[in-house]
Design a protein around this motif. Structure first.
Motif, PDB file in Angstrom:
ATOM      1  N   SER A  44      12.079   3.733  -2.332  1.00 28.24           N
ATOM      2  CA  SER A  44      11.957   2.592  -3.086  1.00 28.24           C
ATOM      3  C   SER A  44      11.453   1.693  -2.230  1.00 28.24           C
ATOM      4  O   SER A  44      10.890   1.850  -1.049  1.00 28.24           O
ATOM      5  CB  SER A  44      13.705   1.873  -2.981  1.00 28.24           C
ATOM      6  N   ILE A  45      11.160   0.226  -2.802  1.00 28.93           N
ATOM      7  CA  ILE A  45      10.454  -0.665  -2.274  1.00 28.93           C
ATOM      8  C   ILE A  45      11.348  -1.074  -0.865  1.00 28.93           C
ATOM      9  O   ILE A  45      10.360  -1.237   0.140  1.00 28.93           O
ATOM     10  CB  ILE A  45      10.214  -1.787  -3.055  1.00 28.93           C
TER      11      ILE A  45
ATOM     12  N   MET B  95       0.751  -1.226  -0.132  1.00 33.54           N
ATOM     13  CA  MET B  95       0.119   0.130  -0.169  1.00 33.54           C
ATOM     14  C   MET B  95       0.939   1.283  -0.062  1.00 33.54           C
ATOM     15  O   MET B  95       0.570   2.224  -0.558  1.00 33.54           O
ATOM     16  CB  MET B  95      -0.805   0.053   1.368  1.00 33.54           C
ATOM     17  N   ARG B  96       2.021   1.251   0.883  1.00 32.03           N
ATOM     18  CA  ARG B  96       2.878   2.389   0.724  1.00 32.03           C
ATOM     19  C   ARG B  96       3.459   2.668  -0.505  1.00 32.03           C
ATOM     20  O   ARG B  96       3.675   3.902  -0.615  1.00 32.03           O
ATOM     21  CB  ARG B  96       3.750   2.112   1.873  1.00 32.03           C
ATOM     22  N   THR B  97       4.146   1.388  -0.939  1.00 27.76           N
ATOM     23  CA  THR B  97       4.761   1.521  -2.449  1.00 27.76           C
ATOM     24  C   THR B  97       3.613   2.083  -3.457  1.00 27.76           C
ATOM     25  O   THR B  97       3.997   2.999  -4.134  1.00 27.76           O
ATOM     26  CB  THR B  97       5.167   0.384  -2.699  1.00 27.76           C
ATOM     27  N   LEU B  98       2.484   1.388  -3.566  1.00 22.19           N
ATOM     28  CA  LEU B  98       1.470   1.974  -4.630  1.00 22.19           C
ATOM     29  C   LEU B  98       1.224   3.338  -4.531  1.00 22.19           C
ATOM     30  O   LEU B  98       1.068   4.244  -5.346  1.00 22.19           O
ATOM     31  CB  LEU B  98      -0.021   1.344  -4.256  1.00 22.19           C
ATOM     32  N   TYR B  99       0.798   3.951  -3.248  1.00 23.47           N
ATOM     33  CA  TYR B  99       0.697   5.340  -2.724  1.00 23.47           C
ATOM     34  C   TYR B  99       1.803   6.141  -3.112  1.00 23.47           C
ATOM     35  O   TYR B  99       1.727   7.368  -3.999  1.00 23.47           O
ATOM     36  CB  TYR B  99       0.318   5.728  -1.317  1.00 23.47           C
TER      37      TYR B  99
ATOM     38  N   CYS C  77      11.615  -1.201   5.013  1.00 22.45           N
ATOM     39  CA  CYS C  77      12.071  -0.856   6.145  1.00 22.45           C
ATOM     40  C   CYS C  77      11.241  -0.031   7.169  1.00 22.45           C
ATOM     41  O   CYS C  77      11.065   0.105   8.226  1.00 22.45           O
ATOM     42  CB  CYS C  77      13.403  -0.115   6.079  1.00 22.45           C
ATOM     43  N   THR C  78      10.793   0.996   6.407  1.00 22.67           N
ATOM     44  CA  THR C  78       9.711   2.151   7.105  1.00 22.67           C
ATOM     45  C   THR C  78       8.460   1.372   7.755  1.00 22.67           C
ATOM     46  O   THR C  78       8.171   1.457   9.058  1.00 22.67           O
ATOM     47  CB  THR C  78       9.270   3.141   6.290  1.00 22.67           C
ATOM     48  N   THR C  79       8.069   0.330   6.990  1.00 17.58           N
ATOM     49  CA  THR C  79       6.834  -0.218   7.488  1.00 17.58           C
ATOM     50  C   THR C  79       7.271  -1.305   8.650  1.00 17.58           C
ATOM     51  O   THR C  79       6.379  -1.320   9.604  1.00 17.58           O
ATOM     52  CB  THR C  79       6.174  -1.105   6.161  1.00 17.58           C
ATOM     53  N   LEU C  80       8.385  -1.990   8.605  1.00 17.11           N
ATOM     54  CA  LEU C  80       8.795  -2.850   9.386  1.00 17.11           C
ATOM     55  C   LEU C  80       9.172  -2.177  10.964  1.00 17.11           C
ATOM     56  O   LEU C  80       8.788  -2.825  11.718  1.00 17.11           O
ATOM     57  CB  LEU C  80      10.016  -3.831   9.100  1.00 17.11           C
ATOM     58  N   TRP C  81       9.937  -1.310  10.787  1.00 21.18           N
ATOM     59  CA  TRP C  81      10.549  -0.568  12.163  1.00 21.18           C
ATOM     60  C   TRP C  81       9.720   0.525  12.446  1.00 21.18           C
ATOM     61  O   TRP C  81       9.800   0.905  13.909  1.00 21.18           O
ATOM     62  CB  TRP C  81      12.054  -0.178  12.016  1.00 21.18           C
TER      63      TRP C  81
END
Length: 112
Positions: free
Chosen positions: A80-81, A67-71, A86-90
């Motif tokens: 980048s993916i 979703m973040r990448t699509l947006y 990393c942003t979504t994980l941490w």
């Protein structure tokens, strides 16, 4: 009789995207919209469903890397993916709140 030259013009393919310099708010700018921040803290799944609904996607996808990448790609936001992962994980909660704040700001500006 001299034949007239015929010129063919091929149709051009272009993709219309909204130009952007980046995110409307920073990753840690939770205080810029306390309502979104509180919703994220106390009901993360609800906020994820709101984001997914805004993007016309499945409710379960709201806080995902996809979703973040699509947006980000839809609005020409640099990244980048790998950075999305990393942003979504941490910083998953901050990431989700940033996404919702950005959607709200773009709605206000009429470019969502």
């Amino acid at each position: 009789m001299n034949p007239q030259p015929v010129v063919f013009v091929q149709p051009q393919f272009s993709v219309a995207t909204a130009q952007s310099n980046g995110w409307q708010t920073g990753l840690m700018d939770c205080c810029s919209d306390c309502g979104v921040c509180l919703c994220g803290i106390f009901c993360t799944l609800c906020l994820g469903c709101q984001v997914a609904s805004d993007m016309n996607e499945c409710c379960l996808c709201g806080g995902s890397v996809a979703m973040r990448t699509l947006y980000r790609t839809r609005y020409g936001i640099p990244g980048s993916i790998c950075s999305d992962f990393c942003t979504t994980l941490w910083c998953s909660l901050c990431s989700l709140c940033q996404l919702k704040r950005d959607i709200n700001r773009r709605k206000e500006m009429g470019i969502f």
